[in-house]
Design an enzyme around this catalytic site. Structure first.
Site, mmCIF file in Angstrom:
data_model
loop_
_atom_site.group_PDB
_atom_site.id
_atom_site.type_symbol
_atom_site.label_atom_id
_atom_site.label_comp_id
_atom_site.label_asym_id
_atom_site.label_seq_id
_atom_site.Cartn_x
_atom_site.Cartn_y
_atom_site.Cartn_z
ATOM 1 N N TRP A 99 32.883 44.466 46.344
ATOM 2 C CA TRP A 99 34.340 44.439 46.155
ATOM 3 C C TRP A 99 34.967 45.703 46.719
ATOM 4 O O TRP A 99 36.031 45.651 47.344
ATOM 5 C CB TRP A 99 34.694 44.252 44.682
ATOM 6 N N ASP A 166 40.341 49.601 40.967
ATOM 7 C CA ASP A 166 40.107 48.184 40.695
ATOM 8 C C ASP A 166 39.312 48.124 39.398
ATOM 9 O O ASP A 166 38.157 48.541 39.352
ATOM 10 C CB ASP A 166 39.306 47.582 41.866
ATOM 11 N N LYS A 190 37.749 38.065 34.410
ATOM 12 C CA LYS A 190 36.500 38.635 33.911
ATOM 13 C C LYS A 190 36.611 38.976 32.428
ATOM 14 O O LYS A 190 35.676 38.767 31.679
ATOM 15 C CB LYS A 190 36.123 39.899 34.696
HETATM 16 C C1 LIG Z 1 35.903 39.465 40.804
HETATM 17 C C2 LIG Z 1 36.303 40.752 41.356
HETATM 18 C C3 LIG Z 1 37.260 40.860 42.373
HETATM 19 C C4 LIG Z 1 37.894 39.648 43.036
HETATM 20 O O1 LIG Z 1 38.819 39.068 42.198
HETATM 21 P P1 LIG Z 1 39.704 37.823 42.681
HETATM 22 O O2 LIG Z 1 40.692 37.705 41.577
HETATM 23 O O3 LIG Z 1 38.789 36.659 42.805
HETATM 24 O O4 LIG Z 1 40.339 38.171 43.976
HETATM 25 C C5 LIG Z 1 37.624 42.119 42.801
HETATM 26 N N1 LIG Z 1 37.072 43.225 42.272
HETATM 27 C C6 LIG Z 1 36.142 43.162 41.310
HETATM 28 C C7 LIG Z 1 35.566 44.417 40.752
HETATM 29 C C8 LIG Z 1 35.735 41.925 40.823
HETATM 30 O O5 LIG Z 1 34.812 41.861 39.842
#
Ligand SMILES: *Cc1c(COP(=O)(O)O)cnc(C)c1O
Length: 356
Positions: A99, A166, A190
């Site tokens: 990511w 993030d 998540k």
């Molecule tokens: C799942 C995830 C993403 C992607 O998320 P989307 O909502 O599917 O774009 C980005 N960063 C991390 C750390 C993730 O776990």
């Protein structure tokens, strides 16, 4: 049989969230209508948005000068919105996994990107330390929890430039010192809500420093000025997010979550270390994620991998297959996962060990 949901995302949500959402799908706030068929500008939904906003601020003790937004496009859209709004000349990124790499790739469309450090050399099994951030970088971007590789930065870093994170997969899992960040974002699926919404916590005076024009929908200011209602927001996921936030508060907030998450992770990591069949993939103890616990079979038992996977499934475990880039297993132990599920997995690992 009870299912133990270790999925990495979309993932387990509190039963409270699922029940309340199911009720609102049938009858939302006594309106006699489904939450899916009311206007997002009706006072009942405006109240949902306002309460969700207020609870994010309360749970994370967000200081004044920050705004909370709920946006479409997931975390991946933030990979583009962040540099669009913050990268004037140069940005610094810490590359700790899939990511983080994707975020870095998008930033390159907007200017110079310095990868200050990367753990790619060892398949992202550790968090790089002792790197230097260029003092003229517009911001430094980190991924606090690497969902795929099971590493996590669990402290709020002190850095010399604006910090952007993030936090898709560890938001609300621990207290965060929001004042150290210019912006925090993540996809909800998540630890918060069903897929379809991203949360953003943005420091107002960190904005407005780029020269380029920003398209309306991609400009954070648009969504700040319109309280996340510039266009139709993802109504159902936001309703569910509010239920999770209410649940979090009732459970004792993020401090209590951190306590539970540490306990759950301790139980599972201890078993992985004790059990002769398994080993962790993250080398430093302090880098190990409390949210996504990755482990593989020890070399001499490699051929048992598929058999253990099937054994675990037969014992009610769901979603423990590791990501293809790591292999083995990954147990995601998000806020909503009860300790009982971790203990069930440990019991299955012990029973499997006794067979060999
Ligand atoms: C799942 C995830 C993403 C992607 O998320 P989307 O909502 O599917 O774009 C980005 N960063 C991390 C750390 C993730 O776990």
């Amino acid at each position: 049989m009870k299912k133990h949901n270790f999925s990495a995302g979309p993932s387990i949500l509190p039963e409270f969230t699922i029940k309340k959402t199911a009720e609102a799908v049938l009858d939302f706030a006594g309106t006699g209508l489904s939450v899916m068929e009311v206007s997002h500008r009706d006072k009942e939904f405006m109240a949902v948005m306002a309460q969700a906003n207020a609870l994010v601020k309360e749970l994370l003790e967000v200081p004044s000068g920050y705004e909370v937004l709920f946006l479409g496009g997931g975390a991946s859209m933030q990979f583009c919105m962040v540099p669009y709004n913050f990268l004037n000349k140069k940005a610094a990124y810490l590359n700790t996994g899939t990511w983080a790499s994707k975020a870095l790739k998008e930033a390159k469309f907007f200017g110079e990107v310095v990868e200050v450090a990367s753990s790619k050399d060892e398949n992202f099994c550790y968090i790089p330390k002792n790197y230097e951030i260029p003092s003229d970088a517009d911001y430094f971007h980190i991924t606090t929890n690497n969902t795929i590789f099971g590493t996590e930065i669990r402290t709020d870093l002190d850095v010399n430039v604006p910090l952007i994170a993030d936090m898709s997969s560890d938001i609300f899992s621990r207290p965060v010192d929001v004042s150290k960040y210019a912006l925090i974002y993540g996809g909800a699926q998540k630890n918060l809500a069903p897929a379809g919404v991203a949360f953003v916590i943005v420091k107002e005076d960190a904005l407005g420093k780029v020269d380029r024009p920003i398209p309306t929908m991609l400009n954070y200011r648009t969504h700040m000025e319109n309280e996340s209602m510039f266009n139709t927001p993802p109504v159902l996921p936001i309703f569910s997010a509010l239920q999770t936030l209410i649940w979090l508060k009732e459970q004792g907030g993020v401090k209590e979550m951190e306590k539970r998450n540490i306990r759950k992770a301790d139980i599972l990591y201890s078993e992985i270390e004790r059990n002769k069949l398994f080993k962790t993939t993250v080398k430093n103890v302090e880098d190990r994620s409390l949210m996504n616990i990755c482990f593989v079979m020890n070399e001499e038992y490699k051929e048992l991998e598929n058999e253990f996977k099937n054994f675990a499934i037969a014992n009610g475990m769901v979603g423990i297959k590791g990501h293809r880039s790591v292999g083995g297993f990954r147990a995601s132990t998000y806020n909503a996962l009860p300790e009982e599920s971790v203990k069930a997995l440990v019991a299955a690992m012990q029973e499997f060990e006794r067979k060999y």
